[in-house]
Design an enzyme around this catalytic site. Sequence first.
Site, PDB file in Angstrom:
ATOM      1  N   GLY A   1       0.832  -1.209   0.000  1.00  0.00           N
ATOM      2  CA  GLY A   1       0.000   0.000   0.000  1.00  0.00           C
ATOM      3  C   GLY A   1       0.850   1.235   0.000  1.00  0.00           C
ATOM      4  O   GLY A   1       2.036   1.190   0.336  1.00  0.00           O
ATOM      5  N   CYS A   2       0.252   2.357  -0.383  1.00  0.00           N
ATOM      6  CA  CYS A   2       1.010   3.596  -0.605  1.00  0.00           C
ATOM      7  C   CYS A   2       0.859   4.599   0.532  1.00  0.00           C
ATOM      8  O   CYS A   2       1.586   5.575   0.595  1.00  0.00           O
ATOM      9  CB  CYS A   2       0.568   4.263  -1.893  1.00  0.00           C
ATOM     10  SG  CYS A   2       0.907   3.267  -3.331  1.00  0.00           S
ATOM     11  N   ILE A   3      -0.123   4.430   1.390  1.00  0.00           N
ATOM     12  CA  ILE A   3      -0.396   5.458   2.387  1.00  0.00           C
ATOM     13  C   ILE A   3       0.268   5.085   3.728  1.00  0.00           C
ATOM     14  O   ILE A   3       0.130   3.966   4.182  1.00  0.00           O
ATOM     15  CB  ILE A   3      -1.913   5.623   2.618  1.00  0.00           C
ATOM     16  CG1 ILE A   3      -2.619   5.814   1.282  1.00  0.00           C
ATOM     17  CG2 ILE A   3      -2.178   6.766   3.550  1.00  0.00           C
ATOM     18  CD1 ILE A   3      -2.306   7.123   0.589  1.00  0.00           C
TER      19      ILE A   3
END
Lengths: 159, 303
Positions: free
Chosen positions: B301-303
């Site tokens: 994931g990116c967050i």
Amino acid sequence: MNVPAPTPTRRVAIIVSKGGMDEVFPALIMANGARQSGIEAFLFFTFYGLDAIIDKKVDHLHVNMAGNPSAPMPTIVAGLPGMEAVAASMMKRKMAKLDIPTVREMLQILDDSGAQLYGCELAMKMFEVDPAELLPQVKDVITVGDFYDLSEGAQIIFT
Amino acid sequence: MTASEQDLRRVEAKIDAVSEQLAALVSSQQRTHSLYDEMAPIATQALGVGAERLHDLEQRGYFDFGREALHVVDKVIAGYTPEDVHELGDQVVRILGLVRRITQPDVLNLAEVTADAAQDAGQQDPPGVLGILKATQRDEEVRRGLMVVVSVLRQIGLAAHKSTSETSLATINPLLGGQRNLTRAPAAAPAPAPTQAPEPVAARQLAGVDITADGFIERSDDWTPAIGALMAETLGVSPLTDRHLKVIDFARSEYEQTGASPNIRRITSGSGVPTKELYALFPRAPAKTAAKIAGIPKPVGCI
């Protein structure tokens, strides 16, 4: 306390020059991703990108659908008044559902993670923005030269 | 009858017998002779034809071919060590099997058809991108052919993957360096036995626990608090404080409940440790470092 083997620190410098929500967000996510991967991150907000660090404006960034070939509507519809606000609110709802932070939260997270946020002095003069209007996470208002000095050796991303 | 007469008769009788044998001998000799007479021209002719045939072969380059083949054999002998030959011996059955399969009529037909098609295609103007696209979309035979090519490529890929996983990169790189060594690659590939594991794998262990290539504990069941502490030490996060443990406990319980390692946002909202502190507790990548210490997979994931 012992420190892990010294590896050359990677750095990125991200220059945010546009103020659309769809233009600011990728830059913030890139910066946050850098921090999460142990990469130093510097952000330089200039021109319309300044909107993202102005307290009054940060919660009202819009998405421009007109002239966007990926917009889910024809440009003639996207160009109607208020359309960019509708698009922005649709995007915000979707992001909230996915637990993606808002731009304001994202800036807070970036500051907490050690990313450094700067405003562009020249753009602030042009748009008559007072430093007091900026969000508290902005570290300083500096010139391009200062920014290059600070972020020496960084890979530069321009948005 | 006198005694001398009797003797004479005996002698006559003997001569008769001998003459009969002599006649048989002579007739047989004559037969042989006539046979020879008959055969001689034929043999001469045959010899002539043979010589002619040999000459013909010479003209057609058979002997040149043979001479060249001898050179090749020389080179093969000079280029291969006894070990090569020994290895070759081990592979002979497979090679013969391969040759048999290649020489099946079906395969030969396919090769012929392919060669013809290649020649035909060479004479035509090359089609544009659209032409190719059209051929791949409309022409069923082309699609079938593509599928065959794809499945062959897949098998090659699988084989390559297998052979690289059996040997470490360190042994393959020099093999790619010299042509001489390249010929040994197939035979050398299976040589390293599983017990003689390639170095990177051997180094990827922490107190007997397997570590993935990017530094995470392979199986989360292997994790113990002691392993976690050891991992933290190697990552420069030590000693582990209560705040560290709070994050690690949360990450483990989150992984057990959801099957996914929490990202930074999930950790901060779930464990109550704020972002700023998280970055201070686990310098450099906090979510990844915490996951390594907690013995759970790499967070996505990116967050």
